[in-house]
Design an enzyme around this catalytic site. Structure first.
Site, mmCIF file in Angstrom:
data_model
loop_
_atom_site.group_PDB
_atom_site.id
_atom_site.type_symbol
_atom_site.label_atom_id
_atom_site.label_comp_id
_atom_site.label_asym_id
_atom_site.label_seq_id
_atom_site.Cartn_x
_atom_site.Cartn_y
_atom_site.Cartn_z
ATOM 1 N N ASP A 31 88.351 -6.352 43.154
ATOM 2 C CA ASP A 31 87.682 -5.095 43.911
ATOM 3 C C ASP A 31 87.567 -5.896 45.788
ATOM 4 O O ASP A 31 86.878 -6.088 45.913
ATOM 5 C CB ASP A 31 86.503 -4.814 43.101
ATOM 6 C CG ASP A 31 86.464 -2.871 44.519
ATOM 7 O OD1 ASP A 31 86.832 -2.319 43.033
ATOM 8 O OD2 ASP A 31 85.739 -3.095 44.971
ATOM 9 N N ILE A 32 88.236 -5.058 46.669
ATOM 10 C CA ILE A 32 87.940 -5.219 48.322
ATOM 11 C C ILE A 32 86.834 -5.120 48.321
ATOM 12 O O ILE A 32 85.953 -6.125 49.473
ATOM 13 C CB ILE A 32 88.888 -4.095 48.408
ATOM 14 C CG1 ILE A 32 88.489 -5.466 49.577
ATOM 15 C CG2 ILE A 32 88.314 -2.621 48.742
ATOM 16 C CD1 ILE A 32 90.223 -4.051 50.770
ATOM 17 N N ASN A 86 85.782 5.610 36.526
ATOM 18 C CA ASN A 86 85.142 6.685 37.004
ATOM 19 C C ASN A 86 86.705 7.809 36.363
ATOM 20 O O ASN A 86 87.866 7.372 37.140
ATOM 21 C CB ASN A 86 85.063 6.236 38.538
ATOM 22 C CG ASN A 86 83.557 5.223 38.273
ATOM 23 O OD1 ASN A 86 82.990 5.460 37.619
ATOM 24 N ND2 ASN A 86 83.364 4.692 39.012
ATOM 25 N N GLY A 92 82.826 9.919 40.174
ATOM 26 C CA GLY A 92 82.447 8.881 41.415
ATOM 27 C C GLY A 92 84.305 8.405 42.223
ATOM 28 O O GLY A 92 84.312 7.271 42.462
ATOM 29 N N GLN A 93 85.403 8.641 40.826
ATOM 30 C CA GLN A 93 86.857 8.028 41.308
ATOM 31 C C GLN A 93 87.250 8.446 42.446
ATOM 32 O O GLN A 93 87.215 9.104 43.498
ATOM 33 C CB GLN A 93 87.502 8.981 40.262
ATOM 34 C CG GLN A 93 88.676 8.544 40.735
ATOM 35 C CD GLN A 93 89.984 8.495 39.488
ATOM 36 O OE1 GLN A 93 89.891 9.634 38.688
ATOM 37 N NE2 GLN A 93 90.688 8.580 39.351
ATOM 38 N N HIS A 99 91.519 3.139 36.923
ATOM 39 C CA HIS A 99 91.397 1.596 37.258
ATOM 40 C C HIS A 99 90.268 1.852 36.159
ATOM 41 O O HIS A 99 89.625 2.565 35.865
ATOM 42 C CB HIS A 99 91.367 1.494 37.989
ATOM 43 C CG HIS A 99 90.439 2.434 39.244
ATOM 44 N ND1 HIS A 99 91.239 3.365 39.819
ATOM 45 C CD2 HIS A 99 89.304 1.933 38.949
ATOM 46 C CE1 HIS A 99 89.515 3.881 40.510
ATOM 47 N NE2 HIS A 99 89.178 3.346 40.319
ATOM 48 N N HIS A 101 86.653 -0.933 35.996
ATOM 49 C CA HIS A 101 86.184 -1.198 36.626
ATOM 50 C C HIS A 101 85.768 -2.774 35.338
ATOM 51 O O HIS A 101 84.955 -2.271 34.698
ATOM 52 C CB HIS A 101 85.104 -1.235 37.479
ATOM 53 C CG HIS A 101 85.297 -0.488 38.472
ATOM 54 N ND1 HIS A 101 85.330 -0.057 39.827
ATOM 55 C CD2 HIS A 101 86.012 0.959 38.540
ATOM 56 C CE1 HIS A 101 85.408 0.790 40.564
ATOM 57 N NE2 HIS A 101 85.703 1.390 39.783
HETATM 58 P P1 5GP Z 1 86.700 3.855 42.111
HETATM 59 O O1 5GP Z 1 85.967 4.408 42.923
HETATM 60 O O2 5GP Z 1 87.683 5.156 42.017
HETATM 61 O O3 5GP Z 1 86.397 3.851 40.366
HETATM 62 O O4 5GP Z 1 87.182 2.544 42.138
HETATM 63 C C1 5GP Z 1 87.475 2.162 43.833
HETATM 64 C C2 5GP Z 1 87.858 0.957 44.000
HETATM 65 O O5 5GP Z 1 89.173 0.499 44.456
HETATM 66 C C3 5GP Z 1 86.217 0.443 44.936
HETATM 67 O O6 5GP Z 1 85.427 -0.053 44.175
HETATM 68 C C4 5GP Z 1 87.415 0.384 46.333
HETATM 69 O O7 5GP Z 1 86.372 -1.073 46.200
HETATM 70 C C5 5GP Z 1 88.432 -0.440 45.550
HETATM 71 N N1 5GP Z 1 89.445 -0.358 46.797
HETATM 72 C C6 5GP Z 1 89.714 0.529 47.572
HETATM 73 N N2 5GP Z 1 90.909 -0.036 47.954
HETATM 74 C C7 5GP Z 1 91.229 -1.174 47.678
HETATM 75 C C8 5GP Z 1 92.393 -1.784 48.130
HETATM 76 O O8 5GP Z 1 92.832 -1.589 48.902
HETATM 77 N N3 5GP Z 1 91.911 -3.255 47.917
HETATM 78 C C9 5GP Z 1 91.064 -3.567 46.952
HETATM 79 N N4 5GP Z 1 91.424 -4.804 46.063
HETATM 80 N N5 5GP Z 1 90.250 -2.958 46.513
HETATM 81 C C10 5GP Z 1 90.125 -1.600 46.706
#
Ligand code: 5GP
Ligand code: ZN
Length: 113
Positions: A31-32, A86, A92-93, A99, A101
Site C-alpha cells: 500500500d502506498i 472495504n 471506506g472504499q 482489494h 488489505h
Molecule cells: P480503500 O480505502 O479503497 O479500502 O483502500 C485503497 C488503498 O489503496 C488505500 O490504502 C491507499 O493508500 C491505496 N492506494 C491508493 N492509490 C494507490 C497507488 O497508486 N498505489 C498503491 N500502492 N496504493 C494505493
C-alpha cells in the site's frame, strides 16, 4: 470508453509497483500509505468494482487464500494479521477495484474506526 482504473494500470504495468507476489489471477503489492509495518494490497488482475459487484466464489476464495500465502512469506502468519475489504462509501472504499488489505506487524485494535 472510460480510462482504466488506478489498480488496472498497476496490473498492466503502466504504473510500476514493487510486486510482493503474484499468481495468474491476483497480484500483491505494498500500500502506498501503509497503516502497519506490513500493509499489502491483494487484488484480482481482472477488474471487479467491489465485493458488492457480484464476485464469483472462485476468485474470492483465491484472493483470500493468496492473501494468507502472502502473510506467510511476509512473516506475519504466526504473529497474526488482519484482512480487510472495504466496500462502498460507508465501508471506506476509496479505490473502485476490489482489494484485500493485508495488515500485520503490530497488534490491531477492535472495533475499527
Ligand atoms: P480503500 O480505502 O479503497 O479500502 O483502500 C485503497 C488503498 O489503496 C488505500 O490504502 C491507499 O493508500 C491505496 N492506494 C491508493 N492509490 C494507490 C497507488 O497508486 N498505489 C498503491 N500502492 N496504493 C494505493
Ligand atoms: Zn480496475
Amino acid at each position: 470508453m472510460t480510462d482504466p482504473c488506478m489498480f488496472c494500470r498497476i496490473v498492466s504495468g503502466e504504473i510500476p509497483v514493487q510486486i510482493v507476489d503474484q499468481t495468474a489471477g491476483a497480484i500483491a503489492f505494498p500500500d502506498i500509505s501503509p497503516q502497519a509495518p506490513v500493509h499489502v494490497l491483494v487484488i484480482p488482475k481482472k477488474h471487479i468494482d467491489s465485493l458488492a459487484a457480484g464476485i464469483d466464489e472462485e476468485t474470492l476464495g483465491h484472493l483470500l487464500s493468496f492473501a494468507a500465502a502472502v502473510a506467510m512469506t511476509e512473516g506475519i502468519a504466526e504473529s497474526g494479521y488482519r484482512t480487510v475489504i472495504n466496500t462502498g462509501n460507508d465501508g471506506g472504499q476509496t479505490v473502485g477495484h476490489l482489494h484485500v488489505h493485508l495488515l500485520g506487524g503490530r497488534a490491531m485494535k477492535w472495533p475499527p474506526g
